[in-house]
Design a protein around this motif. Sequence first.
Motif, PDB file in Angstrom:
ATOM      1  N   ASP A 117      -5.269  53.438 -58.521  1.00 43.13           N
ATOM      2  CA  ASP A 117      -5.730  52.520 -57.482  1.00 43.13           C
ATOM      3  C   ASP A 117      -7.170  52.130 -57.771  1.00 43.13           C
ATOM      4  OD1 ASP A 117      -3.423  52.533 -55.632  1.00 43.13           O
ATOM      5  OD2 ASP A 117      -3.860  54.668 -55.544  1.00 43.13           O
ATOM      6  N   ILE A 118      -7.345  50.982 -58.393  1.00 43.49           N
ATOM      7  CA  ILE A 118      -8.680  50.485 -58.732  1.00 43.49           C
ATOM      8  C   ILE A 118      -9.006  49.386 -57.723  1.00 43.49           C
ATOM      9  CG2 ILE A 118     -10.104  49.438 -60.534  1.00 43.49           C
ATOM     10  CD1 ILE A 118      -7.883  50.508 -62.520  1.00 43.49           C
ATOM     11  N   LYS A 119     -10.006  49.608 -56.893  1.00 43.76           N
ATOM     12  CA  LYS A 119     -10.239  48.721 -55.756  1.00 43.76           C
ATOM     13  C   LYS A 119     -11.491  47.872 -55.910  1.00 43.76           C
ATOM     14  CE  LYS A 119      -7.804  51.640 -52.462  1.00 43.76           C
ATOM     15  NZ  LYS A 119      -7.840  52.305 -51.141  1.00 43.76           N
ATOM     16  N   GLU A 120     -11.490  46.754 -55.169  1.00 43.41           N
ATOM     17  CA  GLU A 120     -12.690  45.923 -55.125  1.00 43.41           C
ATOM     18  C   GLU A 120     -13.831  46.739 -54.507  1.00 43.41           C
ATOM     19  OE1 GLU A 120     -10.107  44.051 -52.513  1.00 43.41           O
ATOM     20  OE2 GLU A 120      -9.029  44.652 -54.315  1.00 43.41           O
ATOM     21  N   ARG A 121     -15.039  46.468 -54.955  1.00 43.69           N
ATOM     22  CA  ARG A 121     -16.192  47.194 -54.428  1.00 43.69           C
ATOM     23  C   ARG A 121     -17.447  46.339 -54.615  1.00 43.69           C
ATOM     24  NH1 ARG A 121     -15.247  48.828 -59.544  1.00 43.69           N
ATOM     25  NH2 ARG A 121     -17.113  48.951 -60.853  1.00 43.69           N
ATOM     26  N   SER A 122     -18.595  46.878 -54.253  1.00 41.67           N
ATOM     27  CA  SER A 122     -19.847  46.137 -54.376  1.00 41.67           C
ATOM     28  C   SER A 122     -20.287  46.061 -55.834  1.00 41.67           C
ATOM     29  CB  SER A 122     -20.946  46.816 -53.545  1.00 41.67           C
ATOM     30  OG  SER A 122     -21.165  48.133 -54.023  1.00 41.67           O
ATOM     31  N   HIS A 128     -20.611  49.819 -62.378  1.00 38.01           N
ATOM     32  CA  HIS A 128     -19.861  48.936 -63.276  1.00 38.01           C
ATOM     33  C   HIS A 128     -19.800  49.522 -64.684  1.00 38.01           C
ATOM     34  CE1 HIS A 128     -18.541  45.409 -65.474  1.00 38.01           C
ATOM     35  NE2 HIS A 128     -19.699  45.311 -66.095  1.00 38.01           N
ATOM     36  N   SER A 129     -20.915  50.031 -65.178  1.00 42.47           N
ATOM     37  CA  SER A 129     -20.930  50.624 -66.523  1.00 42.47           C
ATOM     38  C   SER A 129     -20.000  51.827 -66.599  1.00 42.47           C
ATOM     39  CB  SER A 129     -22.362  51.041 -66.897  1.00 42.47           C
ATOM     40  OG  SER A 129     -23.205  49.902 -67.007  1.00 42.47           O
ATOM     41  N   PHE A 244     -12.223  42.335 -66.014  1.00 42.32           N
ATOM     42  CA  PHE A 244     -11.514  42.771 -64.811  1.00 42.32           C
ATOM     43  C   PHE A 244     -12.485  43.368 -63.793  1.00 42.32           C
ATOM     44  CE2 PHE A 244      -9.464  46.181 -62.406  1.00 42.32           C
ATOM     45  CZ  PHE A 244      -8.370  45.530 -61.860  1.00 42.32           C
ATOM     46  N   ASP A 245     -13.345  44.266 -64.250  1.00 40.70           N
ATOM     47  CA  ASP A 245     -14.244  44.946 -63.321  1.00 40.70           C
ATOM     48  C   ASP A 245     -15.282  43.999 -62.743  1.00 40.70           C
ATOM     49  OD1 ASP A 245     -14.620  47.792 -62.359  1.00 40.70           O
ATOM     50  OD2 ASP A 245     -16.680  47.274 -62.878  1.00 40.70           O
ATOM     51  N   GLU A 246     -15.792  43.077 -63.541  1.00 37.11           N
ATOM     52  CA  GLU A 246     -16.732  42.082 -63.008  1.00 37.11           C
ATOM     53  C   GLU A 246     -16.084  41.264 -61.898  1.00 37.11           C
ATOM     54  OE1 GLU A 246     -19.921  41.061 -66.544  1.00 37.11           O
ATOM     55  OE2 GLU A 246     -18.162  39.770 -66.330  1.00 37.11           O
ATOM     56  N   LYS A 255     -16.352  37.578 -55.804  1.00 39.14           N
ATOM     57  CA  LYS A 255     -15.434  38.720 -55.855  1.00 39.14           C
ATOM     58  C   LYS A 255     -14.005  38.281 -55.532  1.00 39.14           C
ATOM     59  CE  LYS A 255     -16.819  42.399 -53.648  1.00 39.14           C
ATOM     60  NZ  LYS A 255     -17.023  43.443 -52.618  1.00 39.14           N
ATOM     61  N   VAL A 256     -13.037  38.838 -56.255  1.00 39.96           N
ATOM     62  CA  VAL A 256     -11.633  38.517 -56.013  1.00 39.96           C
ATOM     63  C   VAL A 256     -10.854  39.800 -55.749  1.00 39.96           C
ATOM     64  CG1 VAL A 256     -11.775  36.488 -57.512  1.00 39.96           C
ATOM     65  CG2 VAL A 256     -10.931  38.661 -58.451  1.00 39.96           C
ATOM     66  N   LYS A 257      -9.626  39.643 -55.248  1.00 39.59           N
ATOM     67  CA  LYS A 257      -8.732  40.768 -55.043  1.00 39.59           C
ATOM     68  C   LYS A 257      -8.205  41.257 -56.395  1.00 39.59           C
ATOM     69  CE  LYS A 257      -8.684  40.692 -50.480  1.00 39.59           C
ATOM     70  NZ  LYS A 257      -9.183  41.829 -49.679  1.00 39.59           N
TER      71      LYS A 257
END
Length: 349
Positions: A117-122, A128-129, A244-246, A255-257
């Motif tokens: 479960d990789i979720k959107e975040r700030s 990010h690194s 993907f992470d960006e 930011k996207v889902k």
Amino acid sequence: MRWKTLDELKENEILARPILTEDFQVILPEGAILKQGYIEKLRELNILKVFIKEDSFEEDAAILKKEIESLVKEKIKDILERHTYHHNEELMELCETADNIIVSIAQEDEVAEQVFDIKERSADIYEHSLSICMLSVLTALKLKLSQDVIHDIGVGCLLHDIGLRYLTIDYESQNLSNLSEADMAEFRKHSVYGYTALKEENWISDTSKNIILYHHERMDGSGYPLHATTLSLPLQIVTVCDTFDEMICGIGCDKVKVYEAVEYLKSYKNIKFSETVVDVFLEFTAVYPVGTVVMTNEGEKGLVIRQNKEFPDRPVLRILTDKYGSKVPTDVIKDLIEIQHIFIEKVLD
């Protein structure tokens, strides 16, 4: 509640519904606490599945244990914030950090089969690194790359954005498309600045240095700073994970889902990104992370409570409202692997 096979049952779990014989005699009542002897007896009676009480959805599946991830993130932040141009000795600590991440991921027994479960975040640059390090290492492990190469990928990921520390323009917390032409040109030099700062260091491999320089390149030449089209496998891995992470963090973009980022990678397979790498990456990436509220094609609103291994786009749902918008009075669980005519139509905020 949820269905569980006998192999999935654990001692001390609580029955959500009674278990009955064919003539409706109670074998075990609702609320019974399961013991190993009970489970073996059920097996003898050829009872293959039972309902188990479930107070909430399952804990998110994470690549790194939360306590390890928190410690590593603080370590990365401390090292990078202390770094100044041409004072690179402190950065050597990140080699050990990368190895700790690799060992922590590799030693998890189910890492090869798990859907995460990789979720959107700030948009935290240090997180990010760490995130693209974890994603890239896991992808490399699934591709069965050598330990040396995986180490180089890990180090390169932790240092990939080091050049951002040498920029003087204001680029944080905004969509890069809003930058002036001159500022955008300067921003795109950050990978060159990072590479230049470390190119003479002998403690970092050429593979890691190239990740710093080329992580924004694309197979179709649309990337920067050199518009390269021939990318090594480690670079192909990092470009997918970084993109993907960006997108799910909103780093340099809106930011996207998660499902939108997944669709973007699918759309550009064999164009911007390696098809092999994208396919492997999507094998372990939950399209709809646990806790996501969705609408099905039948008009029901559901909460994602569990992932299905090998089917990241068909999770298990707890139905919240029916197609008329009315609350469902009792727990209704729908496993989209078992109910194939139902699919997720959209994600609800």
